[in-house]
Design a protein around this motif. Sequence first.
Motif, PDB file in Angstrom:
ATOM      1  N   ASP A 106       0.836  -1.198   0.000  1.00 44.27           N
ATOM      2  CA  ASP A 106       0.000   0.000   0.000  1.00 44.27           C
ATOM      3  C   ASP A 106       0.875   1.254   0.000  1.00 44.27           C
ATOM      4  O   ASP A 106       1.662   1.459   0.930  1.00 44.27           O
ATOM      5  CB  ASP A 106      -0.902  -0.026   1.250  1.00 44.27           C
ATOM      6  CG  ASP A 106      -1.935   1.086   1.243  1.00 44.27           C
ATOM      7  OD1 ASP A 106      -1.924   1.922   0.319  1.00 44.27           O
ATOM      8  OD2 ASP A 106      -2.761   1.109   2.166  1.00 44.27           O
ATOM      9  N   GLU A 121       2.584   4.886  -2.383  1.00 41.00           N
ATOM     10  CA  GLU A 121       3.372   5.327  -3.547  1.00 41.00           C
ATOM     11  C   GLU A 121       4.711   4.592  -3.631  1.00 41.00           C
ATOM     12  O   GLU A 121       5.223   4.338  -4.728  1.00 41.00           O
ATOM     13  CB  GLU A 121       3.605   6.850  -3.380  1.00 41.00           C
ATOM     14  CG  GLU A 121       4.140   7.564  -4.567  1.00 41.00           C
ATOM     15  CD  GLU A 121       3.153   7.688  -5.725  1.00 41.00           C
ATOM     16  OE1 GLU A 121       1.961   7.934  -5.494  1.00 41.00           O
ATOM     17  OE2 GLU A 121       3.593   7.521  -6.873  1.00 41.00           O
ATOM     18  N   LYS A 158       4.962   1.769  -6.026  1.00 43.09           N
ATOM     19  CA  LYS A 158       4.709   1.958  -7.476  1.00 43.09           C
ATOM     20  C   LYS A 158       6.059   1.935  -8.190  1.00 43.09           C
ATOM     21  O   LYS A 158       6.558   2.964  -8.670  1.00 43.09           O
ATOM     22  CB  LYS A 158       3.966   3.288  -7.683  1.00 43.09           C
ATOM     23  CG  LYS A 158       3.128   3.324  -8.940  1.00 43.09           C
ATOM     24  CD  LYS A 158       2.350   4.614  -9.075  1.00 43.09           C
ATOM     25  CE  LYS A 158       2.883   5.513 -10.140  1.00 43.09           C
ATOM     26  NZ  LYS A 158       2.102   6.725 -10.358  1.00 43.09           N
ATOM     27  N   GLY A 164      -5.032   5.352  -7.331  1.00 41.68           N
ATOM     28  CA  GLY A 164      -4.183   5.604  -8.490  1.00 41.68           C
ATOM     29  C   GLY A 164      -2.912   4.774  -8.508  1.00 41.68           C
ATOM     30  O   GLY A 164      -2.393   4.453  -9.583  1.00 41.68           O
ATOM     31  N   THR A 202     -11.104   3.294  -6.499  1.00 42.00           N
ATOM     32  CA  THR A 202     -11.785   3.390  -5.197  1.00 42.00           C
ATOM     33  C   THR A 202     -11.424   4.658  -4.419  1.00 42.00           C
ATOM     34  O   THR A 202     -11.861   4.808  -3.288  1.00 42.00           O
ATOM     35  CB  THR A 202     -11.474   2.158  -4.327  1.00 42.00           C
ATOM     36  OG1 THR A 202     -10.057   2.111  -4.128  1.00 42.00           O
ATOM     37  CG2 THR A 202     -11.950   0.867  -4.976  1.00 42.00           C
ATOM     38  N   THR A 203     -10.572   5.533  -4.986  1.00 42.32           N
ATOM     39  CA  THR A 203     -10.355   6.836  -4.344  1.00 42.32           C
ATOM     40  C   THR A 203     -11.014   7.902  -5.225  1.00 42.32           C
ATOM     41  O   THR A 203     -11.225   7.682  -6.423  1.00 42.32           O
ATOM     42  CB  THR A 203      -8.856   7.202  -4.202  1.00 42.32           C
ATOM     43  OG1 THR A 203      -8.276   7.297  -5.517  1.00 42.32           O
ATOM     44  CG2 THR A 203      -8.099   6.181  -3.380  1.00 42.32           C
ATOM     45  N   LYS A 207      -3.104   6.881 -18.968  1.00 40.55           N
ATOM     46  CA  LYS A 207      -1.700   7.017 -18.546  1.00 40.55           C
ATOM     47  C   LYS A 207      -1.427   5.957 -17.489  1.00 40.55           C
ATOM     48  O   LYS A 207      -2.137   5.892 -16.471  1.00 40.55           O
ATOM     49  CB  LYS A 207      -1.438   8.402 -17.945  1.00 40.55           C
ATOM     50  CG  LYS A 207      -1.229   9.478 -18.980  1.00 40.55           C
ATOM     51  CD  LYS A 207      -0.750  10.768 -18.313  1.00 40.55           C
ATOM     52  CE  LYS A 207      -0.597  11.879 -19.346  1.00 40.55           C
ATOM     53  NZ  LYS A 207      -0.234  13.166 -18.729  1.00 40.55           N
ATOM     54  N   THR A 216     -15.390   4.880   2.876  1.00 41.19           N
ATOM     55  CA  THR A 216     -14.307   4.393   3.748  1.00 41.19           C
ATOM     56  C   THR A 216     -13.001   5.164   3.533  1.00 41.19           C
ATOM     57  O   THR A 216     -11.982   4.846   4.144  1.00 41.19           O
ATOM     58  CB  THR A 216     -14.042   2.895   3.490  1.00 41.19           C
ATOM     59  OG1 THR A 216     -13.825   2.707   2.088  1.00 41.19           O
ATOM     60  CG2 THR A 216     -15.216   2.036   3.930  1.00 41.19           C
TER      61      THR A 216
HETATM   62  P1  NAD Z   1      -3.401   5.710  -3.497  1.00 41.49           P
HETATM   63  O1  NAD Z   1      -3.644   4.790  -4.611  1.00 41.49           O
HETATM   64  O2  NAD Z   1      -2.122   5.613  -2.765  1.00 41.49           O
HETATM   65  O3  NAD Z   1      -4.618   5.590  -2.462  1.00 41.49           O
HETATM   66  C1  NAD Z   1      -4.611   6.391  -1.320  1.00 41.49           C
HETATM   67  C2  NAD Z   1      -4.830   5.566  -0.055  1.00 41.49           C
HETATM   68  O4  NAD Z   1      -6.200   5.230   0.057  1.00 41.49           O
HETATM   69  C3  NAD Z   1      -4.085   4.235  -0.025  1.00 41.49           C
HETATM   70  O5  NAD Z   1      -3.617   4.006   1.267  1.00 41.49           O
HETATM   71  C4  NAD Z   1      -5.163   3.223  -0.397  1.00 41.49           C
HETATM   72  O6  NAD Z   1      -4.907   1.931   0.096  1.00 41.49           O
HETATM   73  C5  NAD Z   1      -6.360   3.828   0.263  1.00 41.49           C
HETATM   74  N1  NAD Z   1      -7.654   3.513  -0.318  1.00 41.49           N
HETATM   75  C6  NAD Z   1      -7.977   3.394  -1.620  1.00 41.49           C
HETATM   76  N2  NAD Z   1      -9.297   3.260  -1.751  1.00 41.49           N
HETATM   77  C7  NAD Z   1      -9.818   3.257  -0.515  1.00 41.49           C
HETATM   78  C8  NAD Z   1     -11.135   3.174  -0.008  1.00 41.49           C
HETATM   79  N3  NAD Z   1     -12.201   3.126  -0.815  1.00 41.49           N
HETATM   80  N4  NAD Z   1     -11.308   3.195   1.328  1.00 41.49           N
HETATM   81  C9  NAD Z   1     -10.244   3.322   2.169  1.00 41.49           C
HETATM   82  N5  NAD Z   1      -8.980   3.441   1.741  1.00 41.49           N
HETATM   83  C10 NAD Z   1      -8.777   3.410   0.418  1.00 41.49           C
HETATM   84  O7  NAD Z   1      -3.511   7.244  -3.972  1.00 41.49           O
HETATM   85  P2  NAD Z   1      -4.401   7.978  -5.075  1.00 41.49           P
HETATM   86  O8  NAD Z   1      -4.476   9.381  -4.617  1.00 41.49           O
HETATM   87  O9  NAD Z   1      -5.633   7.249  -5.405  1.00 41.49           O
HETATM   88  O10 NAD Z   1      -3.484   7.894  -6.378  1.00 41.49           O
HETATM   89  C11 NAD Z   1      -2.237   8.543  -6.433  1.00 41.49           C
HETATM   90  C12 NAD Z   1      -1.484   7.989  -7.614  1.00 41.49           C
HETATM   91  O11 NAD Z   1      -2.209   8.270  -8.808  1.00 41.49           O
HETATM   92  C13 NAD Z   1      -0.111   8.597  -7.793  1.00 41.49           C
HETATM   93  O12 NAD Z   1       0.822   7.573  -8.004  1.00 41.49           O
HETATM   94  C14 NAD Z   1      -0.243   9.444  -9.057  1.00 41.49           C
HETATM   95  O13 NAD Z   1       0.960   9.521  -9.787  1.00 41.49           O
HETATM   96  C15 NAD Z   1      -1.295   8.701  -9.810  1.00 41.49           C
HETATM   97  N6  NAD Z   1      -2.040   9.514 -10.773  1.00 41.49           N
HETATM   98  C16 NAD Z   1      -2.161   9.034 -12.022  1.00 41.49           C
HETATM   99  C17 NAD Z   1      -2.879   9.752 -12.966  1.00 41.49           C
HETATM  100  C18 NAD Z   1      -3.066   9.180 -14.330  1.00 41.49           C
HETATM  101  O14 NAD Z   1      -3.580   9.882 -15.196  1.00 41.49           O
HETATM  102  N7  NAD Z   1      -2.703   7.941 -14.550  1.00 41.49           N
HETATM  103  C19 NAD Z   1      -3.485  10.963 -12.618  1.00 41.49           C
HETATM  104  C20 NAD Z   1      -3.354  11.427 -11.316  1.00 41.49           C
HETATM  105  C21 NAD Z   1      -2.620  10.702 -10.385  1.00 41.49           C
END
Ligand code: NAD
Length: 358
Positions: free
Chosen positions: A54, A56, A59, A88, A112-113, A125, A155
């Motif tokens: 879990d 960054e 990744k 993400g 899920t975020t 991407k 959550t």
């Molecule tokens: P993340 O994936 O780290 O999730 C954030 C936290 O929330 C983690 O601890 C995860 O386990 C937890 N979590 C996820 N869903 C949950 C839920 N429903 N309930 C409880 N906890 C939950 O962070 P993020 O902000 O989703 O994504 C960040 C990443 O996305 C970065 O690596 C960034 O580079 C990437 N990103 C990619 C693009 C793209 O176009 N591909 C665009 C923006 C960001």
Amino acid sequence: VLEEAGDLVVPSLQPQARKAVLISNAKVFGLYGQTVSRSLKRAGLEVRTFLIGDGERYKTLRTLDSVLQFLSSEKLERTDSVVALGGGVVGDLAGFAAAVYLRGVDFVQIPTTLLAQIDSSVGGKTGVNTVAGKNLVGAFHQPSAVLIDTSTLETLPRRELTAGWCEAVKQGAAGDRDLFDSTVQLLRGAGGPLQAASNNGVDRLIAKQCAFKARIVEGDEREAADRNDSGSRKILNFGHTSAHALETITGYRRFRHGEAVGLGMLVAGEISKGLGLLDPSELELLQEAVRSCGRLPPADDLDRARIIQLISQDKKSVGGKIKWILLSRIGRAAIVDGREIPATLLRASLQTAFQHRL
Ligand code: NAD
Ligand code: GLY
């Protein structure tokens, strides 16, 4: 949506699809994994699960290697698929694995975020970080389907919601006034970032955010280097030039990415006003919108000279020149060469933006 994931996903896969590898992390899988897995099985798919760490810091190429080994040990075939369940980090990594395994297999995103639901799951991407920087290795690989169940936001921790809302404000501010207004109305009307995420209106808003992002991506899928118009995919990087510097100077420990983007938008807004591009009343609207996303970590204690140095090394430069995404009004971005921004204005904008009460 999670209960119906199988029936919703199967039509987007190849007719010969037999197997799906579900990639998630322990936290998200513990909350939603069984529901999704059962649903995929009910729809006739053989399901295997692989959990990554879990955060960054997972990744990476190393995690990618472990996922690729799993896909081959499970003998996933060209007509099978990878399903990402998570934020993400999971989506970017699983998408990259799907892009390179057997030179590309189908890929489904179940974000899920909030950030993943409005931004990272849409647009194709994918990638991982390396020691040299974030998202330095990756591929464009469009998902076959993106399934969004907004009940997963219930959550999500508060800071993750704030980070997601900042990115939602970003998309409206950079390219669509109506989307900006709808986002701010939901945040204000619901009474805050937490309440907005569980409000009835959140489904419609997320759909609107996705439609906006899809429109921009359709117009400039590969973020063409020579595009500097207001429809360029580059406009989605509004707020990111200073955000990356803030994340780097704090060793990625103080800010969630979206929180840094919140502050970065304020810097870009100040510069836009200073150049005479943006009316002060529009900057106030932007400031209020960022404030409504929730409390952001402080930045006024950070070494501004070092931030300016980091900004000058931004990896999004073209031909060695920094491109700033500024605003000519809310909903219309202007892409400006960094050389047109006087050093005094940049310094003053950082100072004013970071001292802004949030
Ligand atoms: P993340 O994936 O780290 O999730 C954030 C936290 O929330 C983690 O601890 C995860 O386990 C937890 N979590 C996820 N869903 C949950 C839920 N429903 N309930 C409880 N906890 C939950 O962070 P993020 O902000 O989703 O994504 C960040 C990443 O996305 C970065 O690596 C960034 O580079 C990437 N990103 C990619 C693009 C793209 O176009 N591909 C665009 C923006 C960001
Ligand atoms: N998140 C920026 C983009 O997809 O281009």
